[in-house]
Design a protein around this motif. Sequence first.
Motif, PDB file in Angstrom:
ATOM      1  N   TRP A   6       0.870  -1.183   0.000  1.00 31.78           N
ATOM      2  CA  TRP A   6       0.000   0.000   0.000  1.00 31.78           C
ATOM      3  C   TRP A   6       0.899   1.222   0.000  1.00 31.78           C
ATOM      4  O   TRP A   6       1.652   1.438   0.937  1.00 31.78           O
ATOM      5  CB  TRP A   6      -0.910  -0.018   1.231  1.00 31.78           C
ATOM      6  N   LEU A  18      -7.884  -1.081   4.716  1.00 29.55           N
ATOM      7  CA  LEU A  18      -7.191  -2.336   4.418  1.00 29.55           C
ATOM      8  C   LEU A  18      -8.139  -3.531   4.481  1.00 29.55           C
ATOM      9  O   LEU A  18      -8.061  -4.448   3.640  1.00 29.55           O
ATOM     10  CB  LEU A  18      -6.017  -2.547   5.372  1.00 29.55           C
ATOM     11  N   TYR A  53      -8.576  -1.573  -5.549  1.00 29.81           N
ATOM     12  CA  TYR A  53      -8.642  -0.182  -5.120  1.00 29.81           C
ATOM     13  C   TYR A  53     -10.065   0.189  -4.747  1.00 29.81           C
ATOM     14  O   TYR A  53     -11.023  -0.533  -5.062  1.00 29.81           O
ATOM     15  CB  TYR A  53      -8.081   0.763  -6.185  1.00 29.81           C
ATOM     16  N   VAL A  62      -4.146  -1.174  -3.264  1.00 32.16           N
ATOM     17  CA  VAL A  62      -3.277  -2.198  -2.667  1.00 32.16           C
ATOM     18  C   VAL A  62      -2.952  -3.180  -3.783  1.00 32.16           C
ATOM     19  O   VAL A  62      -3.853  -3.602  -4.520  1.00 32.16           O
ATOM     20  CB  VAL A  62      -3.964  -2.913  -1.488  1.00 32.16           C
TER      21      VAL A  62
END
Length: 282
Positions: A87, A100, A117, A175
């Motif tokens: 990230w 997350l 995303y 991520v």
Amino acid sequence: MKVSIIVPNYNHARFLEQRLSSIFNQTFQDFEVILLDDASTDGSVEILKRHESNLSVSHLILNSMNSGSPFKQWIKGISLAKGKYIWIAESDDWASSEFLEHTLEPLECDEDLALSYCQSCEVDEHGKILVDKISNYIFFTDNRRWLKDFQNNGINEISNYLLKLNTIPNASAVVFRRDKFLMVSDRCTEMKYCGDWQVWIELLQHGNIGFCSRPLNYFRSHDASTRGLNNHEKTKQRLREEKRIAEYIEQTLPRIAGISKRFRSLNNQYLTCFKATYLIPH
């Protein structure tokens, strides 16, 4: 270690505490934090040093000279990373505590996804919401696709969306898999503004994409941000970088039917609009 969170900072002292707090307070906690400073002169280093003792912080790297590109800092951070996922938490943005948790879920469920995303809110330098959802999709007839979660084949996403513009408007919302990133070239390090777009196009040649429609990322717009192209030289540089991406796609993705012709046409139209004003060389 599940996630490596890289915080590349340059002169964002006024935003750092909010950014770091939003990282350390994530509901998902299996991560390391890699703090990078690119020769800031605004007191950023003192703030970063105060957080160096946090048990989640694995590295604090301070540059004595500015690197000239935020994407060189990306590469440096990823070279230190131990996590399965990366990230890039840009230092002037911040995230919901559930960021997350929700962006990792599709990656954990599908090994074919290269990146995941989420939707973003654009905020000003004081944190006031300017746009509750980034409207980067008005050029697409199916722009309502971003109102709900989706997954898509990587090549399809390039040819139908990223071919036209960077539909992932903020790196802090993404991520991605570290092993997939290691397949990506270092072209991004030659850019100041469009390196993220280059990375997404390369990553999605090695996997698929997932999108979470929840607005879990807060994308800050201010005078010093790379998004704020407030003078001719910055605009010229960005256009040159966009032209390089067009050339990369033409050279690298001929297997996508018609992609080179379509992108060349779009790129030429775009550059023509600015050539008279900014004197962009062909």
